[in-house]
Design an enzyme around this catalytic site. Structure first.
Site, short mmCIF file in Angstrom:
data_model
loop_
_atom_site.label_atom_id
_atom_site.label_comp_id
_atom_site.label_asym_id
_atom_site.label_seq_id
_atom_site.Cartn_x
_atom_site.Cartn_y
_atom_site.Cartn_z
N LYS A 173 -26.26 -5.03 10.89
CA LYS A 173 -24.83 -5.20 10.54
C LYS A 173 -24.72 -6.24 9.43
O LYS A 173 -24.27 -7.37 9.65
CB LYS A 173 -24.04 -5.59 11.79
CG LYS A 173 -22.54 -5.36 11.69
CD LYS A 173 -21.89 -5.49 13.06
CE LYS A 173 -20.38 -5.54 12.99
NZ LYS A 173 -19.74 -4.36 12.42
N1 PPE Z 1 -19.89 1.50 12.54
C1 PPE Z 1 -19.59 0.52 11.67
C2 PPE Z 1 -19.96 0.70 10.26
C3 PPE Z 1 -18.94 -0.62 12.12
O1 PPE Z 1 -18.64 -1.59 11.25
C4 PPE Z 1 -18.58 -0.75 13.48
C5 PPE Z 1 -17.88 -1.97 13.97
C6 PPE Z 1 -18.92 0.30 14.36
C7 PPE Z 1 -19.60 1.40 13.86
C8 PPE Z 1 -18.66 0.22 15.84
O2 PPE Z 1 -19.54 -0.70 16.45
P1 PPE Z 1 -19.13 -1.53 17.74
O3 PPE Z 1 -18.07 -2.48 17.34
O4 PPE Z 1 -20.38 -2.19 18.14
O5 PPE Z 1 -18.64 -0.56 18.75
N2 PPE Z 1 -17.05 -2.62 13.02
C9 PPE Z 1 -16.66 -3.99 13.23
C10 PPE Z 1 -16.05 -4.60 11.98
C11 PPE Z 1 -14.68 -4.18 11.60
C12 PPE Z 1 -14.14 -4.94 10.41
O6 PPE Z 1 -13.20 -4.45 9.75
O7 PPE Z 1 -14.61 -6.05 10.12
C13 PPE Z 1 -15.78 -4.11 14.46
O8 PPE Z 1 -15.23 -3.12 14.93
O9 PPE Z 1 -15.67 -5.22 14.96
#
Ligand code: PPE
Length: 319
Positions: A173
């Site tokens: 990430k």
């Molecule tokens: N894909 C991506 C690219 C992504 O950034 C997130 C979270 C997810 C999938 C879902 O992952 P999870 O949160 O572990 O279920 N994105 C984070 C950042 C958002 C932002 O605008 O900054 C979040 O949801 O916290």
């Protein structure tokens, strides 16, 4: 004319940060307004930062963090891929997160730990740069708009592909990945959609700019596999578990774009976005354009945990 014109208008979440009082930086609390870094920090120039997004909920049983150990683990994994060494243990970071929520007196919040290569020298080679760590918390409302969870959101398939596996690792990430996300998101907003769905380098469905994606077809649930350049989402994992417990078949498989148009239900998952129905893709309604029944069941299951504190899996950590 600004090339981003129109975005604020379409983006229901476009508003200033809700400032909290203190941010944890390298082991110390500093006032929100003083949590600054030098402009020549490595991360500013080369995208060398790693972050997490976690939520603490004001559950019926008190404030609790959702899946903190899983997020902390992913934070460390993300840095390891980039040969970064966080100068704290996972336990120290978890404790610092709890302390940051406490000092800010928040009942519910979004939590943003970030590790970044700091100020030392410039040039691509990061050796010599410190790896600094900060943790901020703030109140963050519904990521895809106040009505997204109930009504769903209109999305488009992005003209941008997700980062390819041999360009940047999607499993990490990294802040830099979000340059790709920004292209996806801005294009969607400017065209009047709430979010974009990126295809992977092979043309299969990958994920949203900041959400994983699920489809329901003939009562079965499918979601792209890790090999489709997705972030290994922690909400995604939780929804897979909940769906299987409800007796649904869940398959991780490569998904051709056109399945988005014929699926009975499509929904996003993410820490910020939670479980959000998708009402249309490229203006083709998903099902009848309303939140589908299976999306509804899984969303309810998820909200029962984080809102009502019904937590048979022990995913909540009360603080
Ligand atoms: N894909 C991506 C690219 C992504 O950034 C997130 C979270 C997810 C999938 C879902 O992952 P999870 O949160 O572990 O279920 N994105 C984070 C950042 C958002 C932002 O605008 O900054 C979040 O949801 O916290």
């Amino acid at each position: 004319m600004a090339f981003t014109e129109g975005m604020a208008h379409h983006d229901p979440t476009h508003k200033l940060l809700n400032e909290a009082s203190h941010i944890w930086m390298n082991g110390e609390f500093v006032e929100w307004k003083n949590a600054t870094i030098h402009i020549l920090s490595h991360a500013v120039h080369y995208g060398s930062s790693i972050f997490e997004g976690i939520r603490a909920y004001n559950t019926a049983k008190g404030t609790a963090i959702f899946k903190l150990p899983e997020h902390t683990k992913r934070f460390f994994n993300s840095t390891k891929i980039y040969r970064m060494k966080i100068p704290y243990t996972q336990e120290e970071i978890s404790n610092a997160i709890v302390e940051t929520i406490k000092i800010n007196n928040l009942k519910s919040c979004y939590i943003r730990p970030i590790a970044y290569r700091g100020y030392h020298s410039l040039g691509v080679d990061p050796s010599g740069c410190s790896l600094d760590v900060a943790i901020a918390v703030w109140e963050w409302g519904k990521y895809l708009g106040p009505e997204a969870l109930e009504k769903g959101v209109a999305v488009r398939v992005s003209s941008w592909n997700r980062i390819a596996p041999n360009t940047m690792p999607a499993t990490s990430k990294a802040g830099a990945n979000y340059m790709n996300s920004q292209l996806i998101k801005m294009e969607a907003l400017i065209d009047g959609y709430v979010e974009g769905i990126a295809l992977d380098i092979n043309g299969f469905v990958s994920e949203g700019s900041a959400e994983n994606i699920f489809l329901v077809m003939d009562g079965k649930i499918i979601t792209p596999p890790q090999g489709a350049s997705i972030l290994p989402g922690i909400t995604r994992d939780s929804i897979i578990t909940l769906a299987k417990e409800e007796g649904f078949e869940v398959k991780e498989q490569f998904i051709p774009r056109e399945f988005l148009y014929i699926a009975d239900e499509v929904f996003f998952t993410g820490t910020a976005a939670e479980v959000s129905p998708i009402s249309s893709v490229d203006k083709i309604p998903v099902g009848n354009g309303k939140r589908g029944p299976i999306t509804g069941i899984l969303q309810r299951k998820f909200l029962d945990i984080v809102e009502n504190g019904i937590d048979p899996h022990g995913w909540l950590m009360y603080i």
